[in-house]
Design a protein around this motif. Sequence first.
Motif, PDB file in Angstrom:
ATOM      1  N   ALA A  81       1.093  -1.383   0.292  1.00  0.00           N
ATOM      2  CA  ALA A  81      -0.420  -0.145  -0.037  1.00  0.00           C
ATOM      3  C   ALA A  81       0.879   1.492   0.258  1.00  0.00           C
ATOM      4  O   ALA A  81       0.962   2.657  -1.248  1.00  0.00           O
ATOM      5  CB  ALA A  81      -0.616   0.117   1.184  1.00  0.00           C
ATOM      6  N   ALA A  82       2.144   1.037   0.596  1.00  0.00           N
ATOM      7  CA  ALA A  82       2.892   2.440   0.901  1.00  0.00           C
ATOM      8  C   ALA A  82       3.279   2.673  -0.582  1.00  0.00           C
ATOM      9  O   ALA A  82       3.542   3.716  -1.506  1.00  0.00           O
ATOM     10  CB  ALA A  82       4.175   2.108   1.645  1.00  0.00           C
ATOM     11  N   ARG A  83       3.536   1.429  -1.151  1.00  0.00           N
ATOM     12  CA  ARG A  83       4.132   1.310  -2.235  1.00  0.00           C
ATOM     13  C   ARG A  83       2.762   2.428  -3.803  1.00  0.00           C
ATOM     14  O   ARG A  83       3.673   3.164  -4.193  1.00  0.00           O
ATOM     15  CB  ARG A  83       4.586   0.299  -3.341  1.00  0.00           C
ATOM     16  N   VAL A  84       1.979   1.781  -3.630  1.00  0.00           N
ATOM     17  CA  VAL A  84       1.097   1.619  -4.078  1.00  0.00           C
ATOM     18  C   VAL A  84       0.782   3.569  -4.184  1.00  0.00           C
ATOM     19  O   VAL A  84       0.903   4.644  -5.334  1.00  0.00           O
ATOM     20  CB  VAL A  84      -0.176   1.289  -4.104  1.00  0.00           C
ATOM     21  N   PHE A  85       0.338   3.841  -2.931  1.00  0.00           N
ATOM     22  CA  PHE A  85       0.573   5.629  -2.484  1.00  0.00           C
ATOM     23  C   PHE A  85       1.621   5.863  -3.349  1.00  0.00           C
ATOM     24  O   PHE A  85       1.212   7.786  -4.266  1.00  0.00           O
ATOM     25  CB  PHE A  85       1.103   5.666  -1.321  1.00  0.00           C
ATOM     26  N   HIS A  86       2.501   5.893  -3.295  1.00  0.00           N
ATOM     27  CA  HIS A  86       4.287   6.623  -4.074  1.00  0.00           C
ATOM     28  C   HIS A  86       4.350   6.016  -5.853  1.00  0.00           C
ATOM     29  O   HIS A  86       4.914   6.749  -5.943  1.00  0.00           O
ATOM     30  CB  HIS A  86       5.048   6.501  -3.035  1.00  0.00           C
ATOM     31  N   GLY A  87       3.171   6.024  -6.235  1.00  0.00           N
ATOM     32  CA  GLY A  87       2.612   5.125  -7.529  1.00  0.00           C
ATOM     33  C   GLY A  87       3.935   4.196  -8.119  1.00  0.00           C
ATOM     34  O   GLY A  87       4.389   4.718  -9.567  1.00  0.00           O
ATOM     35  N   ARG A  88       3.876   3.279  -7.270  1.00  0.00           N
ATOM     36  CA  ARG A  88       5.378   2.669  -7.226  1.00  0.00           C
ATOM     37  C   ARG A  88       4.704   1.128  -7.598  1.00  0.00           C
ATOM     38  O   ARG A  88       3.067   1.241  -6.830  1.00  0.00           O
ATOM     39  CB  ARG A  88       6.504   2.374  -6.700  1.00  0.00           C
ATOM     40  N   GLY A  89       4.272   0.535  -8.377  1.00  0.00           N
ATOM     41  CA  GLY A  89       4.192  -1.173  -8.715  1.00  0.00           C
ATOM     42  C   GLY A  89       4.112  -2.289  -7.243  1.00  0.00           C
ATOM     43  O   GLY A  89       4.589  -2.214  -6.739  1.00  0.00           O
ATOM     44  N   PRO A  90       3.024  -3.092  -6.967  1.00  0.00           N
ATOM     45  CA  PRO A  90       2.776  -4.381  -6.127  1.00  0.00           C
ATOM     46  C   PRO A  90       3.672  -5.201  -6.351  1.00  0.00           C
ATOM     47  O   PRO A  90       4.489  -5.095  -8.065  1.00  0.00           O
ATOM     48  CB  PRO A  90       1.645  -4.849  -6.012  1.00  0.00           C
ATOM     49  N   LEU A 131      10.368  -2.114   5.270  1.00  0.00           N
ATOM     50  CA  LEU A 131      10.423  -1.770   4.323  1.00  0.00           C
ATOM     51  C   LEU A 131       9.178  -0.494   4.457  1.00  0.00           C
ATOM     52  O   LEU A 131       9.922   0.340   3.542  1.00  0.00           O
ATOM     53  CB  LEU A 131       9.545  -3.599   3.629  1.00  0.00           C
ATOM     54  N   THR A 132       8.071  -0.192   4.696  1.00  0.00           N
ATOM     55  CA  THR A 132       6.849   0.231   4.894  1.00  0.00           C
ATOM     56  C   THR A 132       7.241   1.455   5.027  1.00  0.00           C
ATOM     57  O   THR A 132       6.673   2.420   4.137  1.00  0.00           O
ATOM     58  CB  THR A 132       5.598  -0.382   5.718  1.00  0.00           C
ATOM     59  N   ALA A 133       8.296   1.515   6.208  1.00  0.00           N
ATOM     60  CA  ALA A 133       9.004   2.929   6.827  1.00  0.00           C
ATOM     61  C   ALA A 133      10.093   2.872   5.351  1.00  0.00           C
ATOM     62  O   ALA A 133       9.734   4.842   5.079  1.00  0.00           O
ATOM     63  CB  ALA A 133      10.023   2.478   7.329  1.00  0.00           C
ATOM     64  N   TYR A 134      10.390   2.171   4.933  1.00  0.00           N
ATOM     65  CA  TYR A 134      11.365   3.049   3.919  1.00  0.00           C
ATOM     66  C   TYR A 134      10.543   3.551   2.483  1.00  0.00           C
ATOM     67  O   TYR A 134      10.741   4.332   2.332  1.00  0.00           O
ATOM     68  CB  TYR A 134      12.728   1.965   3.100  1.00  0.00           C
ATOM     69  N   GLU A 135       9.910   3.019   2.597  1.00  0.00           N
ATOM     70  CA  GLU A 135       8.153   3.936   1.277  1.00  0.00           C
ATOM     71  C   GLU A 135       8.276   5.006   1.418  1.00  0.00           C
ATOM     72  O   GLU A 135       7.674   5.489   0.021  1.00  0.00           O
ATOM     73  CB  GLU A 135       7.447   2.411   0.339  1.00  0.00           C
ATOM     74  N   LEU A 136       7.422   5.286   2.410  1.00  0.00           N
ATOM     75  CA  LEU A 136       7.239   6.528   3.057  1.00  0.00           C
ATOM     76  C   LEU A 136       8.483   7.068   3.188  1.00  0.00           C
ATOM     77  O   LEU A 136       7.855   8.588   2.827  1.00  0.00           O
ATOM     78  CB  LEU A 136       6.197   5.898   4.472  1.00  0.00           C
ATOM     79  N   GLY A 137       9.320   6.892   3.112  1.00  0.00           N
ATOM     80  CA  GLY A 137      10.613   7.406   3.730  1.00  0.00           C
ATOM     81  C   GLY A 137      11.177   8.088   2.075  1.00  0.00           C
ATOM     82  O   GLY A 137      11.679   9.584   2.279  1.00  0.00           O
ATOM     83  N   LEU A 138      10.223   7.577   1.318  1.00  0.00           N
ATOM     84  CA  LEU A 138      10.700   8.068   0.099  1.00  0.00           C
ATOM     85  C   LEU A 138      10.304   9.227  -0.845  1.00  0.00           C
ATOM     86  O   LEU A 138      10.688   9.951  -1.919  1.00  0.00           O
ATOM     87  CB  LEU A 138      10.846   6.665  -1.215  1.00  0.00           C
ATOM     88  N   GLU A 139       9.462   9.540  -0.056  1.00  0.00           N
ATOM     89  CA  GLU A 139       8.194  10.828  -0.804  1.00  0.00           C
ATOM     90  C   GLU A 139       9.153  11.892  -1.009  1.00  0.00           C
ATOM     91  O   GLU A 139       9.534  12.096   0.077  1.00  0.00           O
ATOM     92  CB  GLU A 139       6.827  11.192   0.227  1.00  0.00           C
ATOM     93  N   ARG A 140       9.658  12.248  -2.337  1.00  0.00           N
ATOM     94  CA  ARG A 140      10.612  13.462  -2.296  1.00  0.00           C
ATOM     95  C   ARG A 140       9.398  15.507  -1.986  1.00  0.00           C
ATOM     96  O   ARG A 140      10.640  16.324  -1.685  1.00  0.00           O
ATOM     97  CB  ARG A 140      11.034  13.426  -3.346  1.00  0.00           C
ATOM     98  N   ARG A 141       8.566  15.169  -2.206  1.00  0.00           N
ATOM     99  CA  ARG A 141       7.649  16.427  -2.438  1.00  0.00           C
ATOM    100  C   ARG A 141       7.760  17.347  -1.128  1.00  0.00           C
ATOM    101  O   ARG A 141       7.615  18.426  -0.580  1.00  0.00           O
ATOM    102  CB  ARG A 141       6.415  16.144  -3.033  1.00  0.00           C
ATOM    103  N   LYS A 142       7.956  16.173  -0.173  1.00  0.00           N
ATOM    104  CA  LYS A 142       8.128  16.795   1.598  1.00  0.00           C
ATOM    105  C   LYS A 142       9.032  16.094   2.596  1.00  0.00           C
ATOM    106  O   LYS A 142       9.907  15.572   2.039  1.00  0.00           O
ATOM    107  CB  LYS A 142       7.123  15.916   2.902  1.00  0.00           C
ATOM    108  N   SER A 143       9.452  17.446   3.197  1.00  0.00           N
ATOM    109  CA  SER A 143      10.898  17.472   4.043  1.00  0.00           C
ATOM    110  C   SER A 143      10.944  16.783   5.090  1.00  0.00           C
ATOM    111  O   SER A 143       9.442  15.721   5.544  1.00  0.00           O
ATOM    112  CB  SER A 143      11.510  18.483   4.601  1.00  0.00           C
ATOM    113  N   LEU A 144      12.068  15.792   5.378  1.00  0.00           N
ATOM    114  CA  LEU A 144      11.785  14.858   6.276  1.00  0.00           C
ATOM    115  C   LEU A 144      11.334  15.036   7.814  1.00  0.00           C
ATOM    116  O   LEU A 144      10.390  14.693   8.316  1.00  0.00           O
ATOM    117  CB  LEU A 144      13.396  14.382   6.960  1.00  0.00           C
ATOM    118  N   GLN A 145      11.454  16.586   7.888  1.00  0.00           N
ATOM    119  CA  GLN A 145      10.684  17.190   8.815  1.00  0.00           C
ATOM    120  C   GLN A 145       9.159  17.056   8.770  1.00  0.00           C
ATOM    121  O   GLN A 145       8.821  16.694  10.239  1.00  0.00           O
ATOM    122  CB  GLN A 145      11.057  18.933   9.297  1.00  0.00           C
ATOM    123  N   HIS A 146       8.723  17.039   7.901  1.00  0.00           N
ATOM    124  CA  HIS A 146       6.878  16.897   7.868  1.00  0.00           C
ATOM    125  C   HIS A 146       6.815  15.455   7.752  1.00  0.00           C
ATOM    126  O   HIS A 146       5.776  14.897   8.427  1.00  0.00           O
ATOM    127  CB  HIS A 146       6.732  18.004   6.318  1.00  0.00           C
TER     128      HIS A 146
END
Length: 414
Positions: A81-90, A131-146
Amino acid sequence: MLLDTSTLYLVATLVAAMLGGMLLYFGRHEDIPALNWWGSAYLLGSVSVGLWTLAGPLLGEMPTLAFNAFGFVACGMVWTAARVFHGRGPIWSGICLGAAIWIAAIFILPVDMTSLRTTIGAGIVALYAVLTAYELGLERRKSLQHRWPTVLVPLLHGFVLMLPILLGDFLHADGATFGNSIWVVAFAVELVLYAVGTVFLIFVLVSERTVAVHKVAASCDPLTGLLNRRGFAEATARMIEREAQARRPITVMIFDIDHFKSINDRFGHPAGDEVLKLFASVMTHSLRISDLTGRIGGEEFAAMLPCSLDEAMQAAERVREAFAGCGIEVDEAPVATTVSIGVAGGPAGTELDVLLAAADTALYRAKRSGRNRVQSAEEEPLSLAQGRKAAVSGSAPRPEARAAGVTMKMEAAQ
């Protein structure tokens, strides 16, 4: 009266099922595939925990352990789900890998090796959490602080799983005895908190994504994909401020497609729209990625470049030549694709409306001179500081520039 472990896990099952149904409802209603994945994972996880809690004493140890495989699939679905949310496939093999390892451990390991099976199961869940934390951490449009809570929560979940095992190894405690201690109760409570907290973070992420989409829609021209007048004004304001701090000059161009009305009248508005999209593509590919481009009117476009006037004139000539050489046809009839360009540069800190006024004056000079040409402003406009100094000394800007600047301010306000 304190609740026993079975009651706590039953509560966790009901909470996960309720949250899973809610996520599925919103996922289908809002057409968000990631919410469907999260909701399905919660429902499957609740089924796994419910079977383990209620049917375990009736079915025996081995069938109960086999039912836990559904829980590991659910963990893989949360990661997906974290991958799909950021546009990556299952990754289907990754979803099923944890369950496959668990089934293999049940049938390969002796029955009395409960401690090792517990370690393997906790390790699988902790790995999916990382792995879930890693996928969520790949979101680049928000800074790590957010976005740090979205990374921290699954990591804490994995840590809570592994902590009793690590402490058991450190204290040389038996895995079965240690697993039936206070940590089982603590994990049941943490499971409920993790489920509720994760859903809260999911909706925060979805809300931020929705706001970002609406903000982009409000700032972009839907036909060409370029910035609209509002978006262009906001983006150039940031560029002007940045370049002013570095004391670098900036340059503005205004483009006007020649005889665009006749193109609409002769070939129709769909053909005119194609010409607009063609020019937007030509302008984008002819300028640098650091240059700002936008559509500020019907057939009028603008660009801001962090460079000198001479460099901007060369860039404008590239755009003009590239557009003139397109050679498109509609119903086997050639369409003239030419553009007139006005260019104006200024020192660091020059306001956008001042630059646009000067570039607009240069544009009309280019049109009066025969179109399909680049014309620079005759005079370099004053920066804000220079304008104030000129006002104090008694000089004033040219009437035509002042009038154009007022017009741009009124249009921006609208």
